[in-house]
Design a protein around this motif. Structure first.
Motif, PDB file in Angstrom:
ATOM      1  N   ASP A  63      19.835   2.748 -16.759  1.00 53.26           N
ATOM      2  CA  ASP A  63      20.671   1.642 -16.630  1.00 53.26           C
ATOM      3  C   ASP A  63      20.952   1.127 -15.200  1.00 53.26           C
ATOM      4  O   ASP A  63      20.728   2.191 -14.507  1.00 53.26           O
ATOM      5  N   GLY A  64      20.940   0.011 -14.987  1.00 53.96           N
ATOM      6  CA  GLY A  64      20.978  -0.350 -13.666  1.00 53.96           C
ATOM      7  C   GLY A  64      19.753  -0.787 -12.948  1.00 53.96           C
ATOM      8  O   GLY A  64      19.646  -1.425 -11.778  1.00 53.96           O
ATOM      9  N   SER A  65      18.526  -0.479 -13.833  1.00 49.14           N
ATOM     10  CA  SER A  65      17.154  -0.956 -13.297  1.00 49.14           C
ATOM     11  C   SER A  65      17.128  -2.374 -13.131  1.00 49.14           C
ATOM     12  O   SER A  65      17.644  -2.998 -13.979  1.00 49.14           O
ATOM     13  N   PHE A  66      16.524  -3.029 -12.165  1.00 46.65           N
ATOM     14  CA  PHE A  66      16.529  -4.323 -12.093  1.00 46.65           C
ATOM     15  C   PHE A  66      15.032  -4.746 -12.600  1.00 46.65           C
ATOM     16  O   PHE A  66      14.143  -3.973 -12.615  1.00 46.65           O
ATOM     17  N   VAL A  67      15.165  -6.000 -13.219  1.00 42.99           N
ATOM     18  CA  VAL A  67      14.012  -6.668 -13.876  1.00 42.99           C
ATOM     19  C   VAL A  67      13.790  -7.944 -13.247  1.00 42.99           C
ATOM     20  O   VAL A  67      14.636  -8.880 -13.055  1.00 42.99           O
ATOM     21  N   PRO A 111      13.826 -19.646  -6.319  1.00 45.19           N
ATOM     22  CA  PRO A 111      12.205 -20.336  -5.907  1.00 45.19           C
ATOM     23  C   PRO A 111      11.516 -19.320  -5.140  1.00 45.19           C
ATOM     24  O   PRO A 111      12.156 -18.237  -4.840  1.00 45.19           O
ATOM     25  N   GLU A 112      10.268 -19.581  -5.522  1.00 45.29           N
ATOM     26  CA  GLU A 112       9.358 -18.403  -4.797  1.00 45.29           C
ATOM     27  C   GLU A 112       9.461 -17.998  -3.332  1.00 45.29           C
ATOM     28  O   GLU A 112       9.498 -16.720  -3.136  1.00 45.29           O
ATOM     29  N   PRO A 113      10.082 -18.653  -2.545  1.00 44.70           N
ATOM     30  CA  PRO A 113      10.125 -18.232  -1.161  1.00 44.70           C
ATOM     31  C   PRO A 113      11.314 -17.285  -1.076  1.00 44.70           C
ATOM     32  O   PRO A 113      11.380 -16.590  -0.166  1.00 44.70           O
ATOM     33  N   ALA A 114      12.450 -17.246  -2.230  1.00 45.22           N
ATOM     34  CA  ALA A 114      13.488 -16.449  -1.966  1.00 45.22           C
ATOM     35  C   ALA A 114      13.223 -15.052  -2.893  1.00 45.22           C
ATOM     36  O   ALA A 114      14.069 -14.113  -2.500  1.00 45.22           O
ATOM     37  N   THR A 136       7.999  -0.917  -0.887  1.00 48.80           N
ATOM     38  CA  THR A 136       9.291  -0.402  -0.236  1.00 48.80           C
ATOM     39  C   THR A 136      10.134  -1.312  -0.094  1.00 48.80           C
ATOM     40  O   THR A 136      11.829  -0.938  -0.242  1.00 48.80           O
ATOM     41  N   ASP A 137      10.063  -2.528   0.362  1.00 47.22           N
ATOM     42  CA  ASP A 137      10.876  -3.553   0.460  1.00 47.22           C
ATOM     43  C   ASP A 137      11.413  -4.304  -0.869  1.00 47.22           C
ATOM     44  O   ASP A 137      12.730  -4.814  -0.669  1.00 47.22           O
ATOM     45  N   VAL A 138      11.070  -4.105  -1.847  1.00 49.58           N
ATOM     46  CA  VAL A 138      11.532  -4.750  -3.257  1.00 49.58           C
ATOM     47  C   VAL A 138      12.871  -4.504  -3.212  1.00 49.58           C
ATOM     48  O   VAL A 138      13.532  -5.266  -3.798  1.00 49.58           O
ATOM     49  N   ARG A 143      18.271  -5.923  -4.493  1.00 51.93           N
ATOM     50  CA  ARG A 143      19.738  -5.572  -4.413  1.00 51.93           C
ATOM     51  C   ARG A 143      20.662  -6.562  -3.433  1.00 51.93           C
ATOM     52  O   ARG A 143      21.701  -7.191  -3.827  1.00 51.93           O
ATOM     53  N   ARG A 144      19.836  -7.293  -2.187  1.00 55.73           N
ATOM     54  CA  ARG A 144      20.738  -8.092  -1.594  1.00 55.73           C
ATOM     55  C   ARG A 144      20.975  -9.462  -2.380  1.00 55.73           C
ATOM     56  O   ARG A 144      22.025 -10.209  -2.601  1.00 55.73           O
ATOM     57  N   LEU A 145      19.709  -9.716  -3.316  1.00 57.75           N
ATOM     58  CA  LEU A 145      19.772 -10.844  -3.885  1.00 57.75           C
ATOM     59  C   LEU A 145      20.827 -10.775  -5.204  1.00 57.75           C
ATOM     60  O   LEU A 145      21.625 -11.796  -5.390  1.00 57.75           O
ATOM     61  N   TRP A 146      20.840  -9.641  -5.806  1.00 57.02           N
ATOM     62  CA  TRP A 146      21.744  -9.716  -6.807  1.00 57.02           C
ATOM     63  C   TRP A 146      23.319  -9.306  -6.322  1.00 57.02           C
ATOM     64  O   TRP A 146      23.890 -10.166  -6.941  1.00 57.02           O
TER      65      TRP A 146
END
Length: 149
Positions: A63-67, A111-114, A136-138, A143-146
């Motif tokens: 639980d908590g995994s991003f998709v 959008p794709e650039p974000a 590594t950066d994903v 998290r920042r986007l979330w």
């Protein structure tokens, strides 16, 4: 969340998933399995061992995994927040989204650039499989986007 069935419109599947706040995959079974172990066995028998392993990876995500998913050129971010279940309701069968988990979706499309570049690259490769992105950066970017949404 893309069906392998040619009669299923991918956007219909995604719209349904967001509406009922789930994430998942297809793979209709003849009988609704009572638990994950029965589902894995039935998936292996009806489809193949690879398909069953893919379902198992999805079902066992913490639980908590991003998709991430993509629809009409836009990207959508979600976070899994509950256990796997088999949904054999008529709407789920219609869009072939039967192996599901509760999922909270960010309200706005991105959008794709974000979007993290590794996410964009993963979708660019095509395919309809559930994939883990190891760049590594994903995770930090996601998290920042979330948090910002």
């Amino acid at each position: 969340m893309r069906s392998r069935r040619p009669d299923v419109v991918p956007e219909d599947t995604f719209d349904y998933a967001r509406k009922v706040e789930i994430c998942g995959s297809g793979g209709q079974l003849d009988d609704a399995p009572p638990d994950l172990e029965e589902a894995l066995s039935a998936m292996s028998e009806k489809y193949d061992e690879r398909t069953a392993r893919r379902l198992e990876r999805f079902a066992r995500l913490p639980d908590g995994s991003f998709v991430w998913t993509k629809s009409d050129g836009w990207y959508f971010l979600g976070r899994i927040d509950g256990p796997w279940r088999y949904d054999d309701s008529a709407p789920a069968l219609r869009v072939d989204l039967v192996h599901v988990r509760p999922c909270s979706w960010v309200a706005d499309a991105l959008p794709e650039p974000a979007v993290p570049s590794a996410v964009v690259a993963t979708f660019a490769r095509g395919g309809r499989n559930f994939q883990e992105i190891h760049h590594t950066d994903v995770l930090n970017h996601t998290r920042r986007l979330w948090r910002s949404r």
